[in-house]
Motif scaffolding. Structure first.
Motif, short mmCIF file in Angstrom:
data_model
loop_
_atom_site.label_atom_id
_atom_site.label_comp_id
_atom_site.label_asym_id
_atom_site.label_seq_id
_atom_site.Cartn_x
_atom_site.Cartn_y
_atom_site.Cartn_z
N PRO A 91 0.98 -1.31 -0.29
CA PRO A 91 -0.36 -0.03 -0.16
C PRO A 91 0.98 1.77 -0.09
CG PRO A 91 -0.40 -0.93 2.07
CD PRO A 91 0.53 -2.31 0.96
N ALA A 92 2.42 1.54 0.65
CA ALA A 92 2.65 2.45 0.57
C ALA A 92 3.30 2.46 -1.29
CB ALA A 92 3.76 2.17 1.36
N ALA A 93 3.47 1.63 -1.63
CA ALA A 93 3.97 1.99 -3.16
C ALA A 93 2.71 2.38 -3.92
CB ALA A 93 4.39 0.65 -3.68
N VAL A 94 1.65 1.80 -3.67
CA VAL A 94 0.76 2.71 -4.25
C VAL A 94 0.22 3.93 -3.98
CG1 VAL A 94 -2.03 2.13 -4.20
CG2 VAL A 94 -0.64 0.54 -4.32
N SER A 211 7.00 -10.94 -11.03
CA SER A 211 6.33 -9.63 -11.16
C SER A 211 6.98 -8.76 -12.40
CB SER A 211 6.78 -8.84 -10.14
OG SER A 211 7.49 -8.72 -8.64
N ARG A 212 8.39 -9.29 -13.13
CA ARG A 212 9.04 -8.86 -13.92
C ARG A 212 7.80 -7.76 -15.11
NH1 ARG A 212 12.68 -13.39 -15.05
NH2 ARG A 212 13.43 -12.83 -12.91
N GLU A 213 7.20 -8.53 -15.39
CA GLU A 213 6.25 -7.45 -16.29
C GLU A 213 5.14 -6.79 -15.79
OE1 GLU A 213 6.55 -8.09 -19.31
OE2 GLU A 213 8.47 -9.27 -18.38
N ILE A 214 5.18 -7.02 -14.32
CA ILE A 214 4.32 -5.92 -13.75
C ILE A 214 5.07 -4.04 -14.03
CG2 ILE A 214 3.42 -4.57 -11.16
CD1 ILE A 214 2.62 -7.55 -10.94
N PRO A 215 4.00 -3.20 -14.41
CA PRO A 215 4.30 -1.65 -14.81
C PRO A 215 4.92 -1.26 -13.79
CG PRO A 215 2.13 -2.48 -15.09
CD PRO A 215 2.21 -3.37 -14.43
N PHE A 216 5.61 -0.52 -12.66
CA PHE A 216 5.51 0.19 -12.22
C PHE A 216 6.54 1.54 -12.75
CE2 PHE A 216 6.04 -3.45 -9.31
CZ PHE A 216 6.13 -3.10 -8.18
N ARG A 217 6.34 2.53 -11.75
CA ARG A 217 6.80 3.99 -12.49
C ARG A 217 7.87 5.03 -11.13
NH1 ARG A 217 1.87 2.75 -13.38
NH2 ARG A 217 0.97 3.01 -11.06
N ALA A 218 8.28 5.59 -11.51
CA ALA A 218 9.36 6.91 -10.34
C ALA A 218 7.71 6.87 -10.02
CB ALA A 218 9.28 7.74 -10.82
N PRO A 231 15.36 6.20 0.31
CA PRO A 231 14.50 6.33 -0.06
C PRO A 231 15.26 5.24 -1.25
CG PRO A 231 15.36 7.93 0.83
CD PRO A 231 16.11 6.80 1.75
N LEU A 232 13.95 5.57 -2.02
CA LEU A 232 13.76 4.48 -3.22
C LEU A 232 13.48 5.55 -4.56
CD1 LEU A 232 13.29 0.62 -2.48
CD2 LEU A 232 15.40 1.84 -3.24
N TYR A 233 14.29 5.45 -6.03
CA TYR A 233 13.53 7.24 -7.09
C TYR A 233 12.91 6.36 -7.50
CZ TYR A 233 14.87 9.84 -3.28
OH TYR A 233 15.85 10.72 -1.50
N SER A 234 13.07 4.88 -8.20
CA SER A 234 13.28 4.21 -9.19
C SER A 234 12.05 3.40 -8.88
CB SER A 234 14.05 3.82 -10.35
OG SER A 234 14.23 2.72 -9.69
N GLY A 235 10.90 3.07 -10.35
CA GLY A 235 10.14 2.18 -10.59
C GLY A 235 10.31 0.85 -10.22
N ASP A 236 11.45 0.60 -10.97
CA ASP A 236 12.47 -0.95 -10.73
C ASP A 236 12.74 -1.40 -9.25
OD1 ASP A 236 12.06 -1.16 -13.88
OD2 ASP A 236 14.04 -0.37 -14.48
N ALA A 237 13.52 -0.31 -9.04
CA ALA A 237 14.15 -0.03 -7.05
C ALA A 237 13.18 -0.32 -6.52
CB ALA A 237 14.47 0.71 -6.86
#
Length: 311
Positions: A91-94, A211-218, A231-237
């Motif tokens: 939920p933090a990522a959302v 999860s490799r194909e799940i889209p993440f954003r900054a 802190p993390l600043y990229s979707g991949d991280a």
């Protein structure tokens, strides 16, 4: 004055916690969205019987966290910092816009299924109060040397609040050692898997691949990770943090410290509990820490605004 939203992990759940969420259109819409994504009524996940399932608990905590964050955002309260303990990282990522809610639900369900399948019974977590991480590690080594049983440091929630993972028998033996060494408490948690240790390496590897194909954003704002408390600043991280955090120690106290040092002044913990609130109040008493579960939404919003200096 800066707002941080905190999201608790497994062990915070209690029967009926989803039914105690605020009566609000945004909350109802979130519950409906979750039910649609999962193909079943999420309000069935918080019965005492359902909460015996790791899958139900982790999905329920994700839904509760997102619902609360959305209700605050609807009131104009968007956090600068987002951080969650263990499954609370989802939920933090959302909340910070790095991950879509629907994708978070699917990933959490897969995570919990993998964890449950890896160790279906006979394992769990215990919270140890009054000993340092170094003392706990030394006792774990003593236990292994004496009995061959292994326990692992799973969470460092505060300098003298450590959670350990392992088999039931090992946790029982470790509790005896810890109390004899001066621990104030060694208590089993309502968690039935050995989270945040090497016992979940294979499950974490499977989730990384899934999860490799799940889209993440900054992220919008600052997302604080579990593994390093940074802190993390990229979707991949952020994807990597979410996919692998089940096998690494959660350094919650480091995450809390980073948020405070970076300027967070008001911390709000999402339902259902107040474990993270209590840690913050004890460790950083000069900062405002609020448990959303303990206040009606209108009072919570008013209190946050007042503490942020908006009123």
């Amino acid at each position: 004055m800066t707002l941080a939203c905190l999201f608790p992990g497994q062990g915070a759940q209690s029967p009926g916690f989803l039914h105690r969420l605020p009566e609000h259109d945004v909350v109802r819409a979130t519950l409906d969205e979750a039910s649609s994504v999962l193909g079943s009524d999420v309000l069935a996940l918080d019965s005492a019987e359902a909460l015996q399932s790791t899958v139900a608990v982790q999905i329920g905590l994700t839904v509760a966290g997102v619902a609360q964050a959305r209700a605050l955002a609807h009131a104009g309260l968007t956090p600068q910092f987002s951080a969650g303990l263990s499954v609370g990282a989802y939920p933090a990522a959302v909340c910070c816009g790095a991950l879509a809610f629907a994708d978070a639900l699917r990933m959490v369900r897969k995570r919990a299924e993998l964890m449950e399948a890896a160790w279906p019974s006979g394992y769990g977590l215990s919270a140890v109060s009054g000993l340092s991480e170094t003392q706990v590690e030394q006792l774990a080594q003593t236990l292994a040397a004496q009995t061959g049983e292994r326990v692992y440091v799973a969470n460092v929630n505060a300098p003298r609040q450590i959670v350990v993972a392992g088999a039931d028998a090992a946790l029982k033996s470790f509790a005896t050692l810890a109390l004899a060494a001066g621990a104030r408490k060694a208590q089993r948690l309502a968690v039935s898997v050995p989270s945040h240790c090497e016992l979940l390496t294979d499950a974490a590897d499977a989730l990384v691949a899934w999860s490799r194909e799940i889209p993440f954003r900054a992220p919008e704002g600052v997302y604080i990770d579990n593994r390093g408390g940074r802190p993390l600043y990229s979707g991949d991280a952020i994807r990597a943090d979410l996919a692998t955090n089940m096998r690494h120690t959660v350094r919650w106290f480091d995450a809390l410290t980073v948020m405070i040092e970076s300027g967070a002044t008001v911390l709000v913990e999402a339902p259902p509990g107040q474990v993270l609130t209590d840690i913050a109040r004890e460790q950083v008493p000069d900062v405002t820490a609020l448990s959303a579960a303990s206040l009606p939404l209108d009072r919570l919003v008013a209190t946050i605004r007042r503490r942020l200096g908006e009123e």
